[in-house]
Write a protein that holds these residues in place. Structure first.
Motif, mmCIF file in Angstrom:
data_model
loop_
_atom_site.group_PDB
_atom_site.id
_atom_site.type_symbol
_atom_site.label_atom_id
_atom_site.label_comp_id
_atom_site.label_asym_id
_atom_site.label_seq_id
_atom_site.Cartn_x
_atom_site.Cartn_y
_atom_site.Cartn_z
ATOM 1 N N GLU A 86 0.829 -1.208 0.000
ATOM 2 C CA GLU A 86 0.000 0.000 0.000
ATOM 3 C C GLU A 86 0.861 1.254 0.000
ATOM 4 O OE1 GLU A 86 -3.428 2.171 2.774
ATOM 5 O OE2 GLU A 86 -2.830 0.098 3.160
ATOM 6 N N THR A 87 1.911 1.241 0.804
ATOM 7 C CA THR A 87 2.816 2.391 0.854
ATOM 8 C C THR A 87 3.556 2.567 -0.467
ATOM 9 O OG1 THR A 87 3.144 1.986 3.214
ATOM 10 C CG2 THR A 87 4.691 3.458 2.146
ATOM 11 N N ALA A 88 3.965 1.464 -1.071
ATOM 12 C CA ALA A 88 4.655 1.517 -2.360
ATOM 13 C C ALA A 88 3.738 2.084 -3.439
ATOM 14 C CB ALA A 88 5.138 0.133 -2.756
ATOM 15 N N ARG A 89 2.445 1.706 -3.398
ATOM 16 C CA ARG A 89 1.485 2.231 -4.369
ATOM 17 C C ARG A 89 1.308 3.739 -4.180
ATOM 18 N NH1 ARG A 89 -2.668 -0.445 -2.876
ATOM 19 N NH2 ARG A 89 -2.265 -2.271 -4.189
ATOM 20 N N ALA A 90 1.218 4.161 -2.935
ATOM 21 C CA ALA A 90 1.092 5.594 -2.645
ATOM 22 C C ALA A 90 2.333 6.348 -3.128
ATOM 23 C CB ALA A 90 0.893 5.806 -1.149
ATOM 24 N N GLY A 91 3.510 5.746 -2.929
ATOM 25 C CA GLY A 91 4.742 6.376 -3.393
ATOM 26 C C GLY A 91 4.785 6.515 -4.900
ATOM 27 N N ALA A 92 4.287 5.514 -5.614
ATOM 28 C CA ALA A 92 4.263 5.568 -7.077
ATOM 29 C C ALA A 92 3.342 6.688 -7.562
ATOM 30 C CB ALA A 92 3.801 4.225 -7.641
ATOM 31 N N ILE A 93 2.177 6.828 -6.935
ATOM 32 C CA ILE A 93 1.241 7.899 -7.307
ATOM 33 C C ILE A 93 1.883 9.260 -7.050
ATOM 34 C CG2 ILE A 93 -0.956 8.990 -6.711
ATOM 35 C CD1 ILE A 93 -1.996 6.172 -6.034
ATOM 36 N N ALA A 94 2.519 9.396 -5.885
ATOM 37 C CA ALA A 94 3.172 10.664 -5.544
ATOM 38 C C ALA A 94 4.279 10.994 -6.531
ATOM 39 C CB ALA A 94 3.735 10.580 -4.122
ATOM 40 N N ALA A 95 5.054 9.989 -6.936
ATOM 41 C CA ALA A 95 6.157 10.215 -7.873
ATOM 42 C C ALA A 95 5.643 10.717 -9.222
ATOM 43 C CB ALA A 95 6.947 8.921 -8.058
ATOM 44 N N VAL A 96 4.539 10.164 -9.697
ATOM 45 C CA VAL A 96 3.978 10.566 -10.993
ATOM 46 C C VAL A 96 3.519 12.026 -10.953
ATOM 47 C CG1 VAL A 96 2.061 10.225 -12.596
ATOM 48 C CG2 VAL A 96 3.307 8.252 -11.705
ATOM 49 N N PHE A 97 2.776 12.397 -9.912
ATOM 50 C CA PHE A 97 2.286 13.774 -9.819
ATOM 51 C C PHE A 97 3.428 14.759 -9.585
ATOM 52 C CE2 PHE A 97 -1.849 11.758 -9.278
ATOM 53 C CZ PHE A 97 -2.680 12.633 -9.976
ATOM 54 N N SER A 98 4.426 14.339 -8.824
ATOM 55 C CA SER A 98 5.592 15.192 -8.604
ATOM 56 C C SER A 98 6.341 15.420 -9.911
ATOM 57 C CB SER A 98 6.515 14.552 -7.570
ATOM 58 O OG SER A 98 7.698 15.306 -7.417
ATOM 59 N N PHE A 99 6.474 14.372 -10.702
ATOM 60 C CA PHE A 99 7.140 14.474 -12.004
ATOM 61 C C PHE A 99 6.438 15.501 -12.900
ATOM 62 C CE2 PHE A 99 6.537 13.042 -16.428
ATOM 63 C CZ PHE A 99 7.806 13.311 -16.927
ATOM 64 N N ILE A 100 5.121 15.399 -12.997
ATOM 65 C CA ILE A 100 4.357 16.304 -13.857
ATOM 66 C C ILE A 100 4.504 17.751 -13.385
ATOM 67 C CG2 ILE A 100 2.041 16.942 -14.635
ATOM 68 C CD1 ILE A 100 1.316 13.938 -14.403
ATOM 69 N N ALA A 101 4.331 17.975 -12.087
ATOM 70 C CA ALA A 101 4.418 19.328 -11.533
ATOM 71 C C ALA A 101 5.822 19.903 -11.704
ATOM 72 C CB ALA A 101 4.031 19.307 -10.057
ATOM 73 N N ALA A 102 6.849 19.084 -11.459
ATOM 74 C CA ALA A 102 8.233 19.550 -11.574
ATOM 75 C C ALA A 102 8.580 19.912 -13.008
ATOM 76 C CB ALA A 102 9.190 18.478 -11.058
ATOM 77 N N LEU A 103 8.137 19.095 -13.952
ATOM 78 C CA LEU A 103 8.444 19.355 -15.354
ATOM 79 C C LEU A 103 7.798 20.654 -15.819
ATOM 80 C CD1 LEU A 103 9.879 18.255 -17.851
ATOM 81 C CD2 LEU A 103 7.770 17.035 -18.447
ATOM 82 N N VAL A 104 6.543 20.868 -15.452
ATOM 83 C CA VAL A 104 5.841 22.102 -15.834
ATOM 84 C C VAL A 104 6.512 23.319 -15.195
ATOM 85 C CG1 VAL A 104 3.676 23.385 -15.641
ATOM 86 C CG2 VAL A 104 3.635 20.969 -16.239
ATOM 87 N N ALA A 105 6.823 23.233 -13.895
ATOM 88 C CA ALA A 105 7.459 24.350 -13.191
ATOM 89 C C ALA A 105 8.830 24.669 -13.785
ATOM 90 C CB ALA A 105 7.593 24.019 -11.703
ATOM 91 N N LEU A 106 9.579 23.631 -14.111
ATOM 92 C CA LEU A 106 10.909 23.812 -14.694
ATOM 93 C C LEU A 106 10.832 24.474 -16.055
ATOM 94 C CD1 LEU A 106 13.895 23.277 -14.254
ATOM 95 C CD2 LEU A 106 13.563 20.968 -15.138
ATOM 96 N N MET A 107 9.916 24.027 -16.887
ATOM 97 C CA MET A 107 9.746 24.612 -18.215
ATOM 98 C C MET A 107 9.372 26.079 -18.119
ATOM 99 S SD MET A 107 7.689 21.449 -20.029
ATOM 100 C CE MET A 107 7.289 22.394 -21.504
ATOM 101 N N LEU A 108 8.455 26.420 -17.217
ATOM 102 C CA LEU A 108 8.017 27.805 -17.068
ATOM 103 C C LEU A 108 9.142 28.691 -16.549
ATOM 104 C CD1 LEU A 108 4.416 27.351 -15.602
ATOM 105 C CD2 LEU A 108 5.040 28.136 -17.897
ATOM 106 N N MET A 109 9.886 28.201 -15.541
ATOM 107 C CA MET A 109 10.953 29.017 -14.986
ATOM 108 C C MET A 109 12.049 29.288 -16.008
ATOM 109 S SD MET A 109 13.489 28.459 -11.705
ATOM 110 C CE MET A 109 14.600 27.356 -12.572
ATOM 111 N N MET A 110 12.483 28.262 -16.736
ATOM 112 C CA MET A 110 13.550 28.446 -17.708
ATOM 113 C C MET A 110 13.114 29.383 -18.833
ATOM 114 S SD MET A 110 16.048 26.846 -16.378
ATOM 115 C CE MET A 110 17.237 26.926 -17.719
ATOM 116 N N ARG A 111 11.837 29.333 -19.170
ATOM 117 C CA ARG A 111 11.333 30.244 -20.197
ATOM 118 C C ARG A 111 11.268 31.677 -19.680
ATOM 119 N NH1 ARG A 111 6.061 28.416 -23.422
ATOM 120 N NH2 ARG A 111 7.632 26.870 -24.050
#
Length: 267
Positions: free
Chosen positions: A215-240
């Motif tokens: 259960e904890t591993a599943r929660a970690g996987a979900i968190a990693a996916v959403f963190s990836f999406i948010a980080a990529l968007v934030a990084l793209m916006l900041m560099m631009r």
């Protein structure tokens, strides 16, 4: 944690990891200010993995060049752009790796998680970032990165072990003082985050995931996916944005949040 809380933690980590506003500070403050349960080390590691994948993907050209350079470095040769980049990344990671190990062995982590400390580091290093950004010359690009500059930036990065300082913020501060242009300072800071996150992940990740259940591993996987999406968007916006905007908006945010936290801590 509920799915909603899990997503909130992931989004906070993803958005703040590569902005100069301190992701670790926000993650520590989240349960303190919202009443949410502490997300725990498994989720902490998972959201950092997600943001790590985002920065590797965004700077894949540089990462691939450094990986090829590691092969040359392994045989004692620093004769290509990739080998130089890999060598500089290794040098810049050594200070924070040693300092982080000392803190972990000494058991000082819990003493560095207070609201007051985060308030002060938010405020002070926000002002330092503003000073460095305003006074640093725009003379160098990331192609001019040298071993000496890598060591200096690595020493600046040690300060990021204080929650609220911001790993990206303090490395950008160091790069701006050394004369790197804003976009190039951010690029070097982001590249420096890759071995640093990997080092911290190896330090705690193995033990954390070895004790995690399904259960904890599943929660970690979900968190990693959403963190990836948010980080990529934030990084793209900041560099631009850095092509036309300074770091002042982030400084204003840091100072405002720092003052609020100090009022909370001392009231």
């Amino acid at each position: 944690m509920t799915l909603f809380n899990l997503i909130i933690v992931a989004l906070v980590q993803g958005v703040t990891e590569f902005l100069p506003v301190s992701s670790s500070g926000h993650l520590i403050l989240l349960p303190s200010l919202t009443g949410m349960n502490d997300q725990g080390q498994v989720i902490d590691v998972a959201v950092h993995v997600g943001s790590l994948v985002a920065v590797v993907m965004y700077f894949w050209t540089d990462v691939r060049m450094a990986l090829h350079g590691l092969k040359r470095l392994a045989v004692g040769k620093v004769d290509t752009d990739g080998a130089i980049l890999a060598f500089c990344l290794c040098l810049s990671t050594l200070p924070v790796a040693v300092a982080g190990l000392i803190i972990a062995v000494a058991g000082w982590e819990e003493h560095l998680r207070s609201v007051a400390l985060i308030g002060w580091t938010m405020l002070i290093f926000g002002v330092v970032l503003y000073w460095a950004d305003r006074t640093g010359p725009n003379a160098k690009t990331s192609a001019h990165w040298t071993a000496k500059d890598a060591v200096v930036m690595g020493l600046w990065q040690v300060l990021a072990l204080l929650p609220g300082t911001s790993r990206s913020g303090i490395t950008i501060t160091g790069a701006r003082r050394l004369g790197y242009k804003r976009e190039d300072a951010a690029r070097l800071g982001m590249l420096m985050s890759i071995p640093t996150i990997l080092a911290s992940g190896f330090l705690v990740g193995g033990e954390v995931f070895a004790t995690a259940n399904v259960e904890t591993a599943r929660a970690g996987a979900i968190a990693a996916v959403f963190s990836f999406i948010a980080a990529l968007v934030a990084l793209m916006l900041m560099m631009r944005l850095l092509r036309s905007v300074s770091f002042t908006p982030y400084v204003i945010y840091r100072i405002a949040l720092g003052l609020v936290l100090l009022v909370i801590a001392y009231s």
